[in-house]
Design a protein around this motif. Structure first.
Motif, PDB file in Angstrom:
ATOM      1  N   GLN A 172      -3.880   0.782  -0.608  1.00 34.96           N
ATOM      2  CA  GLN A 172      -3.537   1.926   0.905  1.00 34.96           C
ATOM      3  C   GLN A 172      -5.540   1.947   1.627  1.00 34.96           C
ATOM      4  O   GLN A 172      -5.515   1.768   2.751  1.00 34.96           O
ATOM      5  CB  GLN A 172      -3.842   3.116   0.791  1.00 34.96           C
ATOM      6  CG  GLN A 172      -3.373   3.915   1.936  1.00 34.96           C
ATOM      7  CD  GLN A 172      -2.661   3.495   2.702  1.00 34.96           C
ATOM      8  OE1 GLN A 172      -1.029   3.413   2.156  1.00 34.96           O
ATOM      9  NE2 GLN A 172      -2.730   3.914   3.998  1.00 34.96           N
TER      10      GLN A 172
ATOM     11  N   PRO B  67       1.217  -0.809  -0.198  1.00 34.67           N
ATOM     12  CA  PRO B  67      -0.335  -0.187   0.449  1.00 34.67           C
ATOM     13  C   PRO B  67       1.175   1.416  -0.303  1.00 34.67           C
ATOM     14  O   PRO B  67       2.386   0.824   0.743  1.00 34.67           O
ATOM     15  CB  PRO B  67      -0.675  -0.130   1.555  1.00 34.67           C
ATOM     16  CG  PRO B  67      -0.894  -1.071   1.212  1.00 34.67           C
ATOM     17  CD  PRO B  67       0.432  -1.663   1.279  1.00 34.67           C
ATOM     18  N   SER B  68       0.354   2.405  -0.675  1.00 33.96           N
ATOM     19  CA  SER B  68       0.939   3.622  -0.543  1.00 33.96           C
ATOM     20  C   SER B  68       0.059   4.288  -1.185  1.00 33.96           C
ATOM     21  O   SER B  68      -0.789   4.797  -1.624  1.00 33.96           O
ATOM     22  CB  SER B  68       1.884   3.651  -2.069  1.00 33.96           C
ATOM     23  OG  SER B  68       3.032   5.238  -1.934  1.00 33.96           O
ATOM     24  N   GLY B  69      -0.165   5.722  -0.043  1.00 34.95           N
ATOM     25  CA  GLY B  69      -0.412   7.326  -0.540  1.00 34.95           C
ATOM     26  C   GLY B  69      -0.350   7.689  -1.470  1.00 34.95           C
ATOM     27  O   GLY B  69      -0.584   8.922  -1.963  1.00 34.95           O
TER      28      GLY B  69
END
Length: 341
Positions: free
Chosen positions: A301, A71-73
């Motif tokens: 995310q 996950p990454s924003g």
């Protein structure tokens, strides 16, 4: 034709629903190519391609649901392209179903017959996170067989349509972490002698959706001898709901589909029921274009937060009536992220 057809008005309502669905697909506007995610999503370099090929070669269907990125924003080229859309076109373009009861369907009893269901709730959550507006969505109704082409052609940014993650599909599209767990089951009339996915399917006409994992399973099992050789699996349809109509018309003896969908179809027509237990384990994921790694990571995310706050409320609202109050069997375990950029 079997008597006492009920559930959403029986065959007549189903036939009308299918006609409306076809008209809806034909009339929906085409995705704008220059501003679509296809532009940003297609910018993965050779390093990404090599990573995909290496991972796909080691893929096993029992672990396919873990073949995704952490996950990454952070935004990237794909998300930037989506956010760059202006005016009325500043929307997330999502391929969905409009005929799967409680998943993605148009409720004729609601004003405007807006799309609603478990998958639709997730789409609104993704739009809220990326564009700051849960209603900033352009829904595109697509048949089962067109889910992958719609992504590859850039007609949609993603597909949220009860789509099972498996190794074959990972060669063509990228998937998020899983958001739902289910398995294939048999649906047949209550009066039918069919008992499940077993020898009782001999000499029976089995309907599946074209391009579905159900058809792939039946085809493989028939070739290997696990399914009776006399079972007729030639009846494939564009949308899963069409199989229920064929069952109601007596043009099919059984339907094989995901148990989660089959339960919803049984809720629409009380003359049919699930036969036997699930005979596979499958996971639904959000499908996106190969190379759209920033969008995949962003969706992952979003899913982290959604599993903690939102998933259960959506399950209770849409699926508890058909799948039971206990959602434990349907909620995937904590995801793994086996892919790296």
């Amino acid at each position: 034709m079997r008597a006492s057809l009920r559930g959403w008005g029986g065959v007549g309502a189903m036939a009308v629903g299918c006609a409306v669905a076809l008209a809806f697909v034909l009339l929906l506007p085409l995705t704008q190519s220059s501003a679509g995610s296809a532009t940003g999503a297609g910018r993965g370099g050779s390093g990404l391609a090599s990573a995909r090929q290496a991972t796909a070669g080691n893929c096993t269907d029992s672990q396919a649901q873990n073949e995704t990125w952490s996950p990454s924003g952070a935004d990237g080229t794909t998300i930037d392209a989506i956010k760059a859309r202006t005016g009325a076109k500043r929307k997330l373009i999502v391929g969905v179903d409009q005929n799967s009861y409680r998943w993605g369907y148009r409720n004729p009893n609601n004003a405007g017959a807006e799309l609603e269901g478990f998958d639709i709730d997730l789409v609104h959550r993704i739009a809220q996170d990326i564009l700051g507006d849960p209603d900033a969505v352009q829904f595109k109704a697509i048949p089962t067989s067109q889910r992958i082409p719609a992504i590859q052609d850039g007609r949609v940014d993603m597909v949220v349509r009860t789509m099972t993650i498996n190794c074959d599909r990972l060669k063509d599209v990228a998937f998020s972490a899983p958001y739902f767990k289910t398995g294939q089951q048999v649906l047949a009339p209550k009066s039918s002698p069919i008992t499940g996915y077993d020898s009782s399917l001999a000499h029976r006409r089995i309907c599946t959706a074209a391009g579905s994992t159900a058809y792939a399973k039946l085809d493989a099992d028939k070739k290997s001898g696990k399914l009776p050789a006399s079972a007729d699996i030639s009846a494939t349809v564009p949308n899963q709901l069409d199989c229920l109509v064929r069952l109601q018309l007596g043009e099919a003896d059984a339907v094989v589909t995901d148990g989660a969908l089959a339960a919803s179809q049984a809720a629409q027509d009380p003359t049919v029921e699930l036969k036997g237990a699930a005979f596979t384990t499958e996971y639904y994921g959000v499908a996106m274009k190969q190379g759209a790694t920033d969008l995949v990571r962003r969706v992952n995310q979003i899913l982290v937060g959604y599993r903690a706050d939102g998933w259960q409320a959506s399950y209770d609202k849409w699926l508890s009536a058909t799948l039971g109050a206990d959602s434990a069997a349907s909620k995937p375990s904590a995801p793994q992220y086996l892919r790296s950029s």
